[in-house]
Motif scaffolding. Structure first.
Motif, PDB file in Angstrom:
ATOM      1  N   VAL A   1      -7.357 -18.506  -2.252  1.00 47.34           N
ATOM      2  CA  VAL A   1      -6.370 -18.160  -3.276  1.00 47.34           C
ATOM      3  C   VAL A   1      -7.065 -17.851  -4.597  1.00 47.34           C
ATOM      4  CG1 VAL A   1      -4.466 -19.065  -4.665  1.00 47.34           C
ATOM      5  CG2 VAL A   1      -4.474 -19.413  -2.186  1.00 47.34           C
ATOM      6  N   ALA A   2      -8.065 -18.639  -4.939  1.00 44.55           N
ATOM      7  CA  ALA A   2      -8.805 -18.385  -6.175  1.00 44.55           C
ATOM      8  C   ALA A   2      -9.503 -17.030  -6.144  1.00 44.55           C
ATOM      9  CB  ALA A   2      -9.828 -19.494  -6.410  1.00 44.55           C
ATOM     10  N   GLU A   3      -9.901 -16.594  -4.952  1.00 39.13           N
ATOM     11  CA  GLU A   3     -10.640 -15.339  -4.815  1.00 39.13           C
ATOM     12  C   GLU A   3      -9.737 -14.114  -4.884  1.00 39.13           C
ATOM     13  OE1 GLU A   3     -13.994 -12.904  -4.352  1.00 39.13           O
ATOM     14  OE2 GLU A   3     -13.850 -15.054  -4.792  1.00 39.13           O
ATOM     15  N   VAL A   4      -8.578 -14.143  -4.206  1.00 38.56           N
ATOM     16  CA  VAL A   4      -7.751 -12.932  -4.095  1.00 38.56           C
ATOM     17  C   VAL A   4      -6.333 -13.095  -4.617  1.00 38.56           C
ATOM     18  CG1 VAL A   4      -9.091 -12.078  -2.133  1.00 38.56           C
ATOM     19  CG2 VAL A   4      -7.033 -13.457  -1.719  1.00 38.56           C
ATOM     20  N   GLY A   5      -5.956 -14.290  -5.028  1.00 39.10           N
ATOM     21  CA  GLY A   5      -4.606 -14.510  -5.517  1.00 39.10           C
ATOM     22  C   GLY A   5      -3.697 -15.052  -4.431  1.00 39.10           C
ATOM     23  N   LEU A   6      -2.652 -15.753  -4.843  1.00 42.71           N
ATOM     24  CA  LEU A   6      -1.758 -16.407  -3.896  1.00 42.71           C
ATOM     25  C   LEU A   6      -0.995 -15.398  -3.039  1.00 42.71           C
ATOM     26  CD1 LEU A   6      -0.543 -18.998  -2.790  1.00 42.71           C
ATOM     27  CD2 LEU A   6       1.139 -18.932  -4.648  1.00 42.71           C
ATOM     28  N   GLY A   7      -0.531 -14.302  -3.658  1.00 44.24           N
ATOM     29  CA  GLY A   7       0.250 -13.327  -2.902  1.00 44.24           C
ATOM     30  C   GLY A   7      -0.525 -12.745  -1.740  1.00 44.24           C
ATOM     31  N   ARG A   8      -1.762 -12.312  -1.975  1.00 46.36           N
ATOM     32  CA  ARG A   8      -2.558 -11.713  -0.908  1.00 46.36           C
ATOM     33  C   ARG A   8      -2.927 -12.754   0.156  1.00 46.36           C
ATOM     34  NH1 ARG A   8      -4.719  -6.811  -0.718  1.00 46.36           N
ATOM     35  NH2 ARG A   8      -4.534  -6.501  -2.979  1.00 46.36           N
ATOM     36  N   ALA A   9      -3.215 -13.970  -0.283  1.00 44.91           N
ATOM     37  CA  ALA A   9      -3.517 -15.018   0.690  1.00 44.91           C
ATOM     38  C   ALA A   9      -2.315 -15.286   1.587  1.00 44.91           C
ATOM     39  CB  ALA A   9      -3.949 -16.297  -0.026  1.00 44.91           C
ATOM     40  N   ARG A  10      -1.108 -15.242   1.016  1.00 49.15           N
ATOM     41  CA  ARG A  10       0.100 -15.449   1.824  1.00 49.15           C
ATOM     42  C   ARG A  10       0.333 -14.269   2.774  1.00 49.15           C
ATOM     43  NH1 ARG A  10       3.666 -19.631  -0.247  1.00 49.15           N
ATOM     44  NH2 ARG A  10       5.547 -18.527   0.402  1.00 49.15           N
ATOM     45  N   VAL A  11      -0.015 -13.054   2.343  1.00 49.72           N
ATOM     46  CA  VAL A  11       0.045 -11.907   3.257  1.00 49.72           C
ATOM     47  C   VAL A  11      -0.797 -12.194   4.486  1.00 49.72           C
ATOM     48  CG1 VAL A  11      -0.719  -9.523   3.596  1.00 49.72           C
ATOM     49  CG2 VAL A  11       0.577 -10.131   1.547  1.00 49.72           C
ATOM     50  N   TRP A  12      -1.999 -12.654   4.284  1.00 56.25           N
ATOM     51  CA  TRP A  12      -2.909 -12.911   5.403  1.00 56.25           C
ATOM     52  C   TRP A  12      -2.410 -14.034   6.292  1.00 56.25           C
ATOM     53  CZ3 TRP A  12      -7.775 -11.541   7.372  1.00 56.25           C
ATOM     54  CH2 TRP A  12      -8.235 -10.309   6.901  1.00 56.25           C
TER      55      TRP A  12
ATOM     56  N   HIS B   1      -7.183  -2.538   2.749  1.00 52.35           N
ATOM     57  CA  HIS B   1      -7.302  -3.761   3.539  1.00 52.35           C
ATOM     58  C   HIS B   1      -8.704  -4.350   3.542  1.00 52.35           C
ATOM     59  CE1 HIS B   1      -5.809  -6.682   6.383  1.00 52.35           C
ATOM     60  NE2 HIS B   1      -6.876  -6.491   7.137  1.00 52.35           N
ATOM     61  N   TYR B   2      -9.717  -3.513   3.578  1.00 50.49           N
ATOM     62  CA  TYR B   2     -11.071  -4.017   3.783  1.00 50.49           C
ATOM     63  C   TYR B   2     -11.854  -4.237   2.487  1.00 50.49           C
ATOM     64  CZ  TYR B   2     -10.214  -2.899   8.670  1.00 50.49           C
ATOM     65  OH  TYR B   2      -9.675  -2.842   9.924  1.00 50.49           O
ATOM     66  N   ASP B   3     -11.521  -3.503   1.436  1.00 46.77           N
ATOM     67  CA  ASP B   3     -12.244  -3.674   0.178  1.00 46.77           C
ATOM     68  C   ASP B   3     -11.535  -4.685  -0.721  1.00 46.77           C
ATOM     69  OD1 ASP B   3     -14.119  -1.900   1.037  1.00 46.77           O
ATOM     70  OD2 ASP B   3     -13.428  -0.214  -0.168  1.00 46.77           O
ATOM     71  N   VAL B   4     -11.149  -5.779  -0.139  1.00 46.71           N
ATOM     72  CA  VAL B   4     -10.453  -6.838  -0.874  1.00 46.71           C
ATOM     73  C   VAL B   4     -11.471  -7.729  -1.562  1.00 46.71           C
ATOM     74  CG1 VAL B   4      -8.967  -8.867  -0.638  1.00 46.71           C
ATOM     75  CG2 VAL B   4      -8.468  -6.796   0.674  1.00 46.71           C
ATOM     76  N   SER B   5     -12.349  -8.335  -0.768  1.00 48.87           N
ATOM     77  CA  SER B   5     -13.385  -9.220  -1.271  1.00 48.87           C
ATOM     78  C   SER B   5     -14.202  -9.685  -0.078  1.00 48.87           C
ATOM     79  CB  SER B   5     -12.778 -10.432  -1.991  1.00 48.87           C
ATOM     80  OG  SER B   5     -13.696 -11.496  -2.056  1.00 48.87           O
TER      81      SER B   5
ATOM     82  N   HIS C   1       2.649  -2.219   8.142  1.00 47.48           N
ATOM     83  CA  HIS C   1       2.397  -0.891   7.570  1.00 47.48           C
ATOM     84  C   HIS C   1       2.222  -0.956   6.053  1.00 47.48           C
ATOM     85  CE1 HIS C   1       2.639   3.442   7.058  1.00 47.48           C
ATOM     86  NE2 HIS C   1       3.589   3.260   6.163  1.00 47.48           N
ATOM     87  N   ARG C   2       3.040  -1.757   5.384  1.00 48.31           N
ATOM     88  CA  ARG C   2       3.009  -1.790   3.916  1.00 48.31           C
ATOM     89  C   ARG C   2       1.912  -2.709   3.363  1.00 48.31           C
ATOM     90  NH1 ARG C   2       7.867  -0.241   1.373  1.00 48.31           N
ATOM     91  NH2 ARG C   2       8.788   1.446   2.601  1.00 48.31           N
ATOM     92  N   TYR C   3       1.642  -3.807   4.061  1.00 43.70           N
ATOM     93  CA  TYR C   3       0.774  -4.825   3.488  1.00 43.70           C
ATOM     94  C   TYR C   3      -0.593  -4.943   4.149  1.00 43.70           C
ATOM     95  CZ  TYR C   3       4.625  -6.655   0.708  1.00 43.70           C
ATOM     96  OH  TYR C   3       5.641  -6.789  -0.214  1.00 43.70           O
ATOM     97  N   VAL C   4      -0.701  -4.578   5.412  1.00 41.70           N
ATOM     98  CA  VAL C   4      -1.910  -4.915   6.158  1.00 41.70           C
ATOM     99  C   VAL C   4      -2.693  -3.666   6.549  1.00 41.70           C
ATOM    100  CG1 VAL C   4      -2.851  -6.199   8.106  1.00 41.70           C
ATOM    101  CG2 VAL C   4      -0.741  -6.980   7.014  1.00 41.70           C
TER     102      VAL C   4
ATOM    103  N   ALA D   1       0.839  -1.204   0.000  1.00 41.09           N
ATOM    104  CA  ALA D   1       0.000   0.000   0.000  1.00 41.09           C
ATOM    105  C   ALA D   1       0.868   1.246   0.000  1.00 41.09           C
ATOM    106  CB  ALA D   1      -0.894   0.004   1.230  1.00 41.09           C
ATOM    107  N   ARG D   2       0.442   2.229  -0.746  1.00 38.74           N
ATOM    108  CA  ARG D   2       1.127   3.521  -0.765  1.00 38.74           C
ATOM    109  C   ARG D   2       0.085   4.642  -0.804  1.00 38.74           C
ATOM    110  NH1 ARG D   2       6.399   2.633  -1.005  1.00 38.74           N
ATOM    111  NH2 ARG D   2       7.139   0.655  -1.877  1.00 38.74           N
ATOM    112  N   PRO D   3      -0.644   4.838   0.299  1.00 40.65           N
ATOM    113  CA  PRO D   3      -1.659   5.899   0.321  1.00 40.65           C
ATOM    114  C   PRO D   3      -1.010   7.264   0.174  1.00 40.65           C
ATOM    115  CG  PRO D   3      -1.312   4.998   2.526  1.00 40.65           C
ATOM    116  CD  PRO D   3      -0.552   4.126   1.585  1.00 40.65           C
TER     117      PRO D   3
END
Length: 425
Positions: free
Chosen positions: A371-382, A145-149, A316-319, A126-128
């Motif tokens: 993973v199918a919903e948001v992608g592997l990278g975001r799922a691994r972040v979580w 963070h919240y408007d993911v899915s 700070h950057r991801y969550v 994230a870079r607001p």
């Protein structure tokens, strides 16, 4: 991740030995690297696999928890075995990052990898933009963070769709029982009764709003900066037939219309406000309450704040971009200075560790769909953030406090009983 480890492309010290010095040596942890090196017992329950020299380049550009997280999110580092167990085995790095002296040592040894394999950070960061905690920037940070899915959150949070600390009545309680118990606890502290008006700021998917309406006959308004949360919450209110009592709006807490409320609940919002805005926030909530009205503030805090402590850069950057955690004393002081009389406070940090345990189990159970919903990278972040946060609450690196305040009557009376339920007040 499976597959053949990449071959070494530069000459340097064995990678596994370098990384083991940084993350620590534990009987529960083994390190294996693309150069064929390994460190740690062969029977360890968790193996950290450095699959690519790009992982080492990331550790040079961000030689701490952020670099390790970037490599994990992009699958350049993987973990065989339970991630939480692995993070606990390297708890010092997980909770406090790598000391500055070790960062310099690490950067010197891995510099050849950075020269050959440097790359930009993953695009999930994230870079607001704009003024910190302005309405526009806060909206960007919340959306990240919240408007993911909503569907992804259903996989993780379960039927309650509650993204805040639960309150476990006993060790064998389910997540759903604990979340219902949390809402009952908040309602009890606020002394909710039929016909009252409740304002729930930062309402998420409307769990407290629906509980107050359905269980207590309260007219409840919830506000959230997340469009997806507001849409889901309002649809659920209508589905449950609560539309005559409950409503959720997509709205900044600073834009809540004037009115007189009997109670205010703030469950997981203060972390997003920022220390500089705490005073104005609590003053605005006090102004919306009738005399004798109560406010319950529920938020993550720091147990202490040495000068060198900052928000973890991975978080700070991801969550939670722009999130700020303060000691509970700062929250209590801000409420008190705004005009609230503080009546009760408690720390639920062990309950948050259990909540994160159960969210993590939900994610693993629904991993393929998530993973199918948001992608592997975001799922691994979580996966990483929930496991690390669970450890943080268990080891008192972070806490969760509920603080109850009241707006006194003109004569100084509070309307509280001499002793509340279970002697809580």
């Amino acid at each position: 991740m499976t597959g053949v480890l990449e071959q070494r492309t530069v000459t340097t010290e064995p990678v596994a030995g370098i990384l083991s010095r940084v993350i620590g040596r534990s009987p529960e942890l083994r390190v294996e690297a693309f150069d064929g090196s390994s460190s740690g017992p062969s029977g360890a329950p968790v193996t950290v696999k450095v699959r690519s020299p790009r992982a080492l380049a990331r550790l040079v550009s961000a030689p701490g928890s952020l670099g390790l997280a970037r490599a994990y999110v992009t699958e350049e580092i993987d973990v065989d075995g339970d991630l939480y167990t692995g993070l606990r085995a390297m708890a010092e790095v997980t909770l406090h990052s790598i000391p500055r002296k070790e960062q310099l040592w690490l950067a010197r040894r891995l510099l050849p990898y950075w020269r050959e394999h440097r790359m930009p950070p993953p695009d999930l960061e994230a870079r607001p933009r704009g003024l910190l905690h302005s309405k526009r920037r806060d909206s960007q940070a919340i959306a990240h963070h919240y408007d993911v899915s909503n569907r992804f959150y259903e996989f993780v949070l379960g039927p309650s769709m509650t993204y805040t600390c639960a309150a476990y009545p006993d060790a064998d309680a389910t997540l759903e029982q604990a979340q219902a118990n949390k809402y009952a606890l908040v309602a009890d502290k606020l002394d909710l009764k039929p016909g009252m008006r409740l304002l729930d700021v930062g309402c998420g998917w409307g769990g407290m709003v629906r509980h107050a309406a359905a269980e207590h006959g309260v007219r409840a308004l919830g506000v959230t900066l997340s469009r997806e949360q507001a849409a889901w919450a309002q649809a659920e209110i209508e589905r449950q037939g609560l539309g005559s009592l409950a409503e959720v709006r997509h709205l900044d807490y600073r834009d809540v219309p004037d009115g007189v409320y009997d109670a205010v609940s703030s469950i997981g919002l203060t972390e997003h406000i920022g220390k500089a805005h705490l005073g104005s926030y609590f003053r605005s909530m006090l102004a919306k309450l009738r005399p004798g009205g109560r406010m319950l503030n529920h938020c993550i805090t720091q147990p202490y704040r040495p000068d060198h402590r900052h928000t973890d850069p991975f978080i700070h950057r991801y969550v939670f971009p722009d999130g700020e955690l303060e000691p509970v004393g700062t929250i209590v002081t801000a409420m008190n200075q705004a005009g609230f009389e503080i009546r009760h406070e408690e720390n639920l940090r062990e309950h948050y560790a259990l909540t994160l345990r159960d969210w993590g189990a939900n994610l693993e159970r629904n991993w393929t769909d998530a993973v199918a919903e948001v992608g592997l990278g975001r799922a691994r972040v979580w996966r990483l953030y929930m496991a690390a946060s669970r450890l943080g609450f268990e080891m008192n690196n972070i806490q969760l406090h509920q603080v109850l305040g009241v707006k006194l009557h003109a004569d100084g009376s509070s309307g509280f009983p001499l002793r509340g339920p279970h002697g809580a007040y």
